[in-house]
Each structure stands twice: as structure tokens, then as C-alpha cells.
Design an enzyme around this catalytic site. Structure first.
Site, short mmCIF file in Angstrom:
data_model
loop_
_atom_site.label_atom_id
_atom_site.label_comp_id
_atom_site.label_asym_id
_atom_site.label_seq_id
_atom_site.Cartn_x
_atom_site.Cartn_y
_atom_site.Cartn_z
N LYS A 112 71.01 -0.20 50.30
CA LYS A 112 70.61 0.81 51.30
C LYS A 112 71.31 0.57 52.64
O LYS A 112 71.64 1.53 53.34
CB LYS A 112 69.09 0.82 51.45
CG LYS A 112 68.36 1.31 50.19
CD LYS A 112 68.76 2.73 49.82
CE LYS A 112 67.95 3.31 48.67
NZ LYS A 112 68.32 4.69 48.32
N TYR A 114 68.43 -4.32 46.48
CA TYR A 114 67.99 -3.00 46.96
C TYR A 114 68.31 -2.85 48.45
O TYR A 114 68.89 -1.85 48.87
CB TYR A 114 66.49 -2.83 46.71
CG TYR A 114 65.98 -1.45 47.07
CD1 TYR A 114 66.25 -0.35 46.25
CD2 TYR A 114 65.24 -1.23 48.22
CE1 TYR A 114 65.80 0.91 46.58
CE2 TYR A 114 64.78 0.04 48.56
CZ TYR A 114 65.07 1.10 47.73
OH TYR A 114 64.63 2.37 48.06
N GLY A 139 68.13 7.24 42.67
CA GLY A 139 68.07 5.84 43.10
C GLY A 139 67.07 5.05 42.29
O GLY A 139 66.20 5.61 41.61
N ALA A 163 65.25 15.32 39.11
CA ALA A 163 64.21 15.46 38.10
C ALA A 163 62.88 14.84 38.50
O ALA A 163 61.88 15.02 37.82
CB ALA A 163 64.69 14.82 36.79
N ASP A 171 74.69 9.96 33.75
CA ASP A 171 74.22 8.63 34.13
C ASP A 171 75.10 8.10 35.27
O ASP A 171 76.28 7.80 35.06
CB ASP A 171 74.30 7.71 32.89
CG ASP A 171 73.76 6.32 33.19
OD1 ASP A 171 73.46 6.01 34.37
OD2 ASP A 171 73.67 5.52 32.23
N LEU A 172 74.51 8.00 36.44
CA LEU A 172 75.28 7.59 37.62
C LEU A 172 75.50 6.07 37.68
O LEU A 172 76.10 5.59 38.64
CB LEU A 172 74.58 8.06 38.90
CG LEU A 172 74.37 9.58 39.02
CD1 LEU A 172 73.65 9.92 40.32
CD2 LEU A 172 75.70 10.32 38.94
N GLY A 183 69.17 13.02 41.49
CA GLY A 183 67.78 12.57 41.39
C GLY A 183 66.83 13.76 41.42
O GLY A 183 65.68 13.64 41.87
N GLY A 210 60.30 12.81 41.85
CA GLY A 210 60.04 12.33 43.21
C GLY A 210 60.55 13.24 44.31
O GLY A 210 60.39 14.46 44.28
N ASP A 241 70.84 14.51 37.10
CA ASP A 241 69.88 13.44 36.78
C ASP A 241 70.10 12.99 35.34
O ASP A 241 70.90 13.58 34.60
CB ASP A 241 68.42 13.93 36.99
CG ASP A 241 67.47 12.79 37.38
OD1 ASP A 241 67.44 11.78 36.65
OD2 ASP A 241 66.78 12.91 38.40
P1 NAD Z 1 62.02 8.70 41.59
O1 NAD Z 1 62.09 7.57 40.63
O2 NAD Z 1 60.84 9.59 41.55
O3 NAD Z 1 63.34 9.60 41.48
C1 NAD Z 1 64.61 9.02 41.36
C2 NAD Z 1 65.44 9.86 40.40
O4 NAD Z 1 66.72 9.21 40.28
C3 NAD Z 1 64.84 9.97 38.99
O5 NAD Z 1 64.75 11.32 38.58
C4 NAD Z 1 65.81 9.20 38.13
O6 NAD Z 1 65.93 9.70 36.80
C5 NAD Z 1 67.10 9.35 38.93
N1 NAD Z 1 68.03 8.29 38.51
C6 NAD Z 1 67.77 6.96 38.43
N2 NAD Z 1 68.82 6.33 37.86
C7 NAD Z 1 69.73 7.28 37.59
C8 NAD Z 1 71.01 7.25 36.96
N3 NAD Z 1 71.53 6.11 36.46
N4 NAD Z 1 71.70 8.41 36.85
C9 NAD Z 1 71.17 9.57 37.28
N5 NAD Z 1 69.96 9.66 37.87
C10 NAD Z 1 69.26 8.52 38.01
O7 NAD Z 1 62.19 8.03 43.03
P2 NAD Z 1 62.06 8.54 44.53
O8 NAD Z 1 61.06 7.67 45.17
O9 NAD Z 1 61.96 10.01 44.64
O10 NAD Z 1 63.48 8.04 45.06
C11 NAD Z 1 64.45 8.89 45.64
C12 NAD Z 1 65.30 8.07 46.58
O11 NAD Z 1 64.47 7.63 47.66
C13 NAD Z 1 65.90 6.80 45.99
O12 NAD Z 1 67.22 6.64 46.47
C14 NAD Z 1 65.02 5.69 46.53
O13 NAD Z 1 65.72 4.47 46.66
C15 NAD Z 1 64.68 6.26 47.89
N6 NAD Z 1 63.47 5.68 48.51
C16 NAD Z 1 62.27 5.75 47.86
C17 NAD Z 1 61.15 5.22 48.48
C18 NAD Z 1 59.78 5.28 47.86
O14 NAD Z 1 58.89 4.56 48.31
N7 NAD Z 1 59.56 6.12 46.87
C19 NAD Z 1 61.27 4.62 49.74
C20 NAD Z 1 62.50 4.57 50.37
C21 NAD Z 1 63.61 5.12 49.74
#
Ligand code: NAD
Length: 287
Positions: free
Chosen positions: A161, A157, A71, A10, A41-42, A8, A12, A32
Site C-alpha cells: 500500500k 500488505y 486487493g 465483484a 486473475d491479477l 475488484g 466489497g 475480477d
Molecule cells: P473484498 O475482498 O470485498 O474485494 C476485493 C476484490 O478483489 C474481490 O472481489 C476479489 O475477488 C478481488 N481480487 C482479489 N484477488 C484478485 C485477483 N488475483 N484477481 C482479480 N481480482 C482479485 O475487499 P475490499 O475490502 O472491498 O477491498 C478493496 C480494496 O480496499 C483492496 O485493495 C483492499 O486492500 C483495500 N482496503 C480494504 C480495507 C478493509 O478494511 N476492507 C481497508 C483498507 C484498504
């Protein structure tokens, strides 16, 4: 300087953590769907196998640590539950299983799995979904949430988790992880201002739910601050941190669950406790 694998990477929180690791002089192998050293692709077994082996080839069989941040959020959509389970759960478990020998080779490796406070704050997540995931039965897990209608994405979801957190805690304390010098811990964020959250806020029903959710300190979390927590959990300060779940969620978990834990084990749990106590002496835990 160390070599770290970050899924992940790329976007967040994964992206923020990668940038900070690189700025500190470390090498990052990002995984990613795009804009990463390993593009994979995961959400399917072949993609996960390719991601695992390409990262291992790049690190030469030795990893100082890993962040598992790829995620998907609880978006509605066809086949969404399966994709959530494949990425949020199997995307952690399969990669860490494959990377464990490389982490052990570094002798003091640290791993951070990104969980969520959804694991404790979404009510009524079906237990059988979590059990099916932990038993490796993804198809059965999908079946258990399919009939839940509009609640299915949140339940999927939450289950992903809970399962990933439980898996990490189970593994963290074993001779293969703790005993091999690997520290495996979970960071549980609340609502953090990332593209994942933006996507949810763009869906009116989800936006209402997110905005109504109690956050005692107010607002949303900053992904750069969460990345600082990840870097701390990768540092030497984490040498005695093992199987812990660190909530950085503005107080939501404490608000809903203040009296649920810590809690002493009830009388009915004592036999299991004694069994664990005895089996510890038999296993090698000299990390
Ligand atoms: P984000 O969408 O900014 O980043 C997630 C990254 O995962 C993206 O770059 C996406 O391309 C990559 N990804 C998604 N599907 C994929 C796949 N099939 N193969 C490879 N890569 C893949 O999101 P974020 O908020 O930075 O999330 C990071 C983690 O934090 C996640 O596990 C999310 O569940 C968790 N999380 C997020 C929040 C929130 O509010 N943002 C809260 C709690 C937990």
C-alpha cells in the site's frame, strides 16, 4: 454518461462503487476473478495483460475513469507475500500503464486507486521492500519479508500500500498524467466492513489486532460510504485534485500521525526542492 473500469468489482468496495456508477447511468467494465465483465486473475502477468486488453477492447480505447479496488488483505498463507505484491501493487501499476492512453483519450479522466491507512499506521514496514516494489523487483521484495515470520503478511500488505500510493503520487503530477488531463488520486480507507475484513476477523490473531486498533469515531466503515467517496473523486469536483491521498479511516491516521504531516521540508530537502522547481519549468504540465 461515462465508461469506467473497476477492478475488484465483484465484492466489497469495488462492488458498491460499480453498483452506484451503474445506478447513475454509467457503463462499468468490472474486472475480477468471478462475476465480472472481464474475468481475470491479477496475481500473474498474463492475467493482468488479458485484463488490460479485454477492458480496452470493451471500452473502444476511451475510458472516462477507473477504480483500482482489487486487493488482498494481510492473510497468512504460503506464497501470500508474492500474491499481495502481485495483486495490490502490480495489479494497479500494470493496468494503469496499459489504460493510460485510453484515459488520456477521454481528456478529463479521473482515476481512484484504493490504498489503505495501513500505509501510515503499520509501524516498521521495511523500506527495502517498498523500494524493491517500486523498482519492479517483486522477487526481491518477497525475499525482504520472508524472514519476518508471523509479521510477514502485515509487512507485505503495508509495503504494497505504501508502494502503490507512492507510485500514484509520482505519476499523478507528470505530463503523461496531469498534463494529459487525467486526475490520479488515492483513497486510503481504514477498517471497512467487507468480506476482506470478515476474513481477517475469522483469524483469531488478526481479529485481536484489528479489534485493538484505535478508531477514534468507533466501529468499522461502511463500504457504501467509501463508494460515495470514490464517485466524488471521479466527478468534476476532482478536476483540481491531483496526487492526493484521502484518508477515510475514522481518525486512525490522525490519532497515530497527527504531528507527522503536514510538515515543512527540512533544510536537507531544499536542494531536491530547488531541483524539482527547475525541472517543472522544463516539462509540459499544461493539463
Ligand atoms: P473484498 O475482498 O470485498 O474485494 C476485493 C476484490 O478483489 C474481490 O472481489 C476479489 O475477488 C478481488 N481480487 C482479489 N484477488 C484478485 C485477483 N488475483 N484477481 C482479480 N481480482 C482479485 O475487499 P475490499 O475490502 O472491498 O477491498 C478493496 C480494496 O480496499 C483492496 O485493495 C483492499 O486492500 C483495500 N482496503 C480494504 C480495507 C478493509 O478494511 N476492507 C481497508 C483498507 C484498504
Amino acid at each position: 454518461m461515462g465508461v469506467y473500469a473497476v477492478t475488484g468489482a465483484a465484492s466489497g468496495m469495488g462492488r458498491q462503487a460499480s453498483d452506484k456508477l451503474r445506478a447513475a447511468g454509467h457503463t462499468v467494465i468490472g474486472v475480477d476473478l468471478h462475476d465480472a465483465e472481464v474475468v481475470a486473475d491479477l496475481s500473474n502477468p498474463d492475467g493482468r495483460a488479458a485484463a488490460a486488453s479485454q477492458a480496452l477492447a470493451r471500452c473502444g480505447g476511451r475510458l472516462d475513469g477507473a477504480i483500482l479496488a482489487a486487493g488482498l488483505g494481510p492473510k497468512p498463507g504460503p506464497d501470500m507475500a508474492r500474491t499481495i505484491f502481485e495483486v495490490n501493487f502490480r495489479g494497479v501499476v500494470d493496468l494503469l500503464d496499459a489504460w493510460r492512453p485510453a484515459l488520456a483519450a477521454a481528456e478529463r479522466a479521473k482515476v481512484v486507486v484504493i490504498g489503505s491507512n495501513s500505509s501510515t499506521t503499520i509501524p516498521a514496514v521495511p523500506r527495502r521492500t517498498v523500494s524493491a516494489l517500486l523498482a519492479g523487483k517483486t522477487v526481491r521484495a518477497v525475499r525482504t519479508v520472508k524472514l519476518l515470520g508471523p509479521a510477514a503478511p502485515s509487512m507485505a500488505y503495508g509495503a504494497s500500500k505504501i508502494a502503490v500510493t507512492r507510485w500514484a503520487r509520482r505519476q499523478a503530477v507528470t505530463p503523461e498524467w496531469a498534463g494529459a488531463g487525467i486526475r490520479l488520486n488515492v483513497l486510503a480507507p481504514g477498517a471497512i466492513q467487507t468480506p476482506l475484513l470478515d476474513e481477517l476477523l475469522a483469524i483469531p490473531a488478526q481479529a485481536k489486532a484489528v479489534q485493538a486498533f484505535p478508531v477514534p469515531v468507533g466501529g468499522f466503515g461502511d463500504p457504501a460510504m467509501l463508494a460515495d467517496w470514490m464517485l466524488f473523486m471521479l466527478s468534476e469536483a476532482a478536476e483540481f485534485l491531483c496526487g492526493s491521498v484521502i484518508f477515510v479511516d475514522g481518525g486512525t491516521d490522525a490519532y497515530f500521525r497527527s504531528d507527522d504531516w503536514p510538515r515543512s521540508l527540512g533544510v536537507s530537502g531544499v536542494p531536491r526542492y530547488l531541483m524539482r522547481l527547475r525541472s517543472f519549468r522544463g516539462a509540459s504540465h499544461d493539463g
